[in-house]
Design a protein around this motif. Sequence first.
Motif, PDB file in Angstrom:
ATOM      1  N   THR A  41       0.839  -1.203   0.000  1.00  0.00           N
ATOM      2  CA  THR A  41       0.000   0.000   0.000  1.00  0.00           C
ATOM      3  C   THR A  41       0.871   1.248   0.000  1.00  0.00           C
ATOM      4  O   THR A  41       2.094   1.190   0.218  1.00  0.00           O
ATOM      5  CB  THR A  41      -0.913   0.027   1.237  1.00  0.00           C
ATOM      6  OG1 THR A  41      -0.109   0.224   2.419  1.00  0.00           O
ATOM      7  CG2 THR A  41      -1.689  -1.277   1.367  1.00  0.00           C
ATOM      8  N   ASP A  42       0.224   2.394  -0.194  1.00  0.00           N
ATOM      9  CA  ASP A  42       0.966   3.660  -0.225  1.00  0.00           C
ATOM     10  C   ASP A  42       1.522   4.053   1.136  1.00  0.00           C
ATOM     11  O   ASP A  42       2.339   4.974   1.230  1.00  0.00           O
ATOM     12  CB  ASP A  42       0.099   4.783  -0.800  1.00  0.00           C
ATOM     13  CG  ASP A  42      -1.241   4.912  -0.100  1.00  0.00           C
ATOM     14  OD1 ASP A  42      -1.501   4.150   0.864  1.00  0.00           O
ATOM     15  OD2 ASP A  42      -2.048   5.769  -0.515  1.00  0.00           O
ATOM     16  N   ASN A  43       1.090   3.364   2.203  1.00  0.00           N
ATOM     17  CA  ASN A  43       1.698   3.616   3.512  1.00  0.00           C
ATOM     18  C   ASN A  43       2.545   2.433   3.984  1.00  0.00           C
ATOM     19  O   ASN A  43       2.861   2.312   5.169  1.00  0.00           O
ATOM     20  CB  ASN A  43       0.640   3.975   4.554  1.00  0.00           C
ATOM     21  CG  ASN A  43      -0.409   2.898   4.742  1.00  0.00           C
ATOM     22  OD1 ASN A  43      -0.461   1.947   3.968  1.00  0.00           O
ATOM     23  ND2 ASN A  43      -1.240   3.035   5.762  1.00  0.00           N
ATOM     24  N   GLY A  44       2.910   1.546   3.058  1.00  0.00           N
ATOM     25  CA  GLY A  44       3.906   0.529   3.335  1.00  0.00           C
ATOM     26  C   GLY A  44       3.423  -0.791   3.894  1.00  0.00           C
ATOM     27  O   GLY A  44       4.233  -1.674   4.199  1.00  0.00           O
ATOM     28  N   VAL A  45       2.108  -0.999   4.018  1.00  0.00           N
ATOM     29  CA  VAL A  45       1.590  -2.278   4.519  1.00  0.00           C
ATOM     30  C   VAL A  45       1.599  -3.289   3.372  1.00  0.00           C
ATOM     31  O   VAL A  45       1.176  -2.968   2.252  1.00  0.00           O
ATOM     32  CB  VAL A  45       0.167  -2.125   5.095  1.00  0.00           C
ATOM     33  CG1 VAL A  45      -0.327  -3.461   5.647  1.00  0.00           C
ATOM     34  CG2 VAL A  45       0.138  -1.056   6.176  1.00  0.00           C
ATOM     35  N   GLN A  46       2.050  -4.499   3.671  1.00  0.00           N
ATOM     36  CA  GLN A  46       2.134  -5.527   2.637  1.00  0.00           C
ATOM     37  C   GLN A  46       1.182  -6.679   2.909  1.00  0.00           C
ATOM     38  O   GLN A  46       0.980  -7.075   4.062  1.00  0.00           O
ATOM     39  CB  GLN A  46       3.565  -6.069   2.525  1.00  0.00           C
ATOM     40  CG  GLN A  46       4.557  -5.046   2.008  1.00  0.00           C
ATOM     41  CD  GLN A  46       5.929  -5.637   1.747  1.00  0.00           C
ATOM     42  OE1 GLN A  46       6.296  -6.646   2.337  1.00  0.00           O
ATOM     43  NE2 GLN A  46       6.683  -5.020   0.843  1.00  0.00           N
ATOM     44  N   GLY A  47       0.607  -7.199   1.844  1.00  0.00           N
ATOM     45  CA  GLY A  47      -0.229  -8.386   1.917  1.00  0.00           C
ATOM     46  C   GLY A  47       0.254  -9.393   0.901  1.00  0.00           C
ATOM     47  O   GLY A  47       0.645  -9.026  -0.212  1.00  0.00           O
ATOM     48  N   ILE A  48       0.237 -10.680   1.277  1.00  0.00           N
ATOM     49  CA  ILE A  48       0.782 -11.706   0.389  1.00  0.00           C
ATOM     50  C   ILE A  48      -0.203 -12.850   0.206  1.00  0.00           C
ATOM     51  O   ILE A  48      -1.086 -13.076   1.035  1.00  0.00           O
ATOM     52  CB  ILE A  48       2.122 -12.261   0.903  1.00  0.00           C
ATOM     53  CG1 ILE A  48       1.970 -12.867   2.297  1.00  0.00           C
ATOM     54  CG2 ILE A  48       3.182 -11.164   0.915  1.00  0.00           C
ATOM     55  CD1 ILE A  48       3.245 -13.475   2.843  1.00  0.00           C
ATOM     56  N   SER A  49      -0.026 -13.542  -0.903  1.00  0.00           N
ATOM     57  CA  SER A  49      -0.829 -14.731  -1.175  1.00  0.00           C
ATOM     58  C   SER A  49      -0.085 -15.583  -2.198  1.00  0.00           C
ATOM     59  O   SER A  49       0.971 -15.191  -2.707  1.00  0.00           O
ATOM     60  CB  SER A  49      -2.225 -14.363  -1.689  1.00  0.00           C
ATOM     61  OG  SER A  49      -3.038 -15.520  -1.814  1.00  0.00           O
ATOM     62  N   ALA A  50      -0.655 -16.751  -2.493  1.00  0.00           N
ATOM     63  CA  ALA A  50      -0.046 -17.644  -3.483  1.00  0.00           C
ATOM     64  C   ALA A  50      -1.130 -18.441  -4.174  1.00  0.00           C
ATOM     65  O   ALA A  50      -2.111 -18.854  -3.549  1.00  0.00           O
ATOM     66  CB  ALA A  50       0.966 -18.587  -2.820  1.00  0.00           C
ATOM     67  N   GLY A  51      -0.945 -18.663  -5.464  1.00  0.00           N
ATOM     68  CA  GLY A  51      -1.856 -19.487  -6.249  1.00  0.00           C
ATOM     69  C   GLY A  51      -1.093 -20.627  -6.894  1.00  0.00           C
ATOM     70  O   GLY A  51      -0.062 -20.401  -7.553  1.00  0.00           O
TER      71      GLY A  51
END
Length: 409
Positions: A41-51
């Motif tokens: 995000t623009d404030n540095g929060v990261q989210g991850i996933s995998a397919g």
Amino acid sequence: MKIDRIELFHVAIPLSKPFYPSWIPGYPQTVNRFTFLRLTTDNGVQGISAGMAFEREREGLGGLIGPYLIGLDPTDIDTVRQRLREVSYLGWRNYWIEAALWDIKGKVEGKPVWELLGGKEARVASVYASTGEVHPPEQRAEEVQTLIHKGFKSVKLRVKSFKMGDDIAQIEAVRQSVGEDIEIGVDANQGWPVTLIDDAPIWDLERATLFAHECAALGVGWIEEPLDMHAYDDLAALRQVSTVPIAGGELNSGWHEFKVMLEKGSLDIYQPDATFGGGISDAVRVLAACQERGLSYTPHTWTNGLGFLINLQVFAAGLRHHPIEYPYEPPGWVPEVRDGILAETIEISPDGTVPIPNTPGMGINIDEDKLKYFGELYFEITSHGIAVKTVRDKGLFTAIRLARKKGRK
């Protein structure tokens, strides 16, 4: 808060020995492949996933999803799901991406995803050993004994023989070896049959009924995917005559299909995979419907370590009456290969449980060195990159007009 950066990686983790999945008879799997996604995000929060991936089939995915996702609020999951649905019209089902949004939302709110989904308390989850190959009866009986010594109290066998007697012989051998105290499930993998390499039997209602009768005599705990995943009426008919619970739904494509299955009474145990079908949101709807109807819910998890942890979050939001699948088939499919880029492998405790993450978000910790070693960054774009691309492709004035329109939404 808006999605500002998208990164996509091809990940390929070699197996030490070939693995022969029962769902693709004759196929030697030598690599654990998946697509790894990271949203920032623009404030540095990261989210991850995998397919899960078969090869490099998502090569062009980034160029498709970039304009749909960049600039969206990742915590507005309904809107992002709508965008993902729009992307699906162009050929890809990508609800596995949704897990990255829940990861961000959990981190922003300081809560694990299972709590966001309505869970009250979650510390550990009971697991069952999910074997993945078809082995001779005596060999499988010995292997199950080893699983029991590791702490498993429940195991799932695979059957895929043309002669039903050969399938029953495997179950009989295991039952005689472990006694009555160990729960045995059986997966026929008839939900989505694949005959890419070797031929395989396709079950009808008659064979499934005969098989269920034999399984009842052997004290089998559940039968998984005994018929095609869209044979809703036949599954319901089988459930009416079987004293063994019927399970399935791992690849059904979302709530619209599960709603029909629930209305027709097709299954006793529902197993949606939150990285397939309709994502986490639809999986939670199925979970709630199961709890309302007194049915069981335990997700399919045979993808990779990230997929296991994503589904574990949904599982932890429910009553957890049934153990969750723990994919394990040494020497080919082991935690080091399955979990690959995770900082730590997911290991079972001597009591047959795994811990449920209590950290904000998904609780998935990536080893960046492993990601660099096993992964290849094949797509990366930012808000600025989208703007430049739009100017290049559409022209300056059109790009300005489009930006204004999106800014008003």
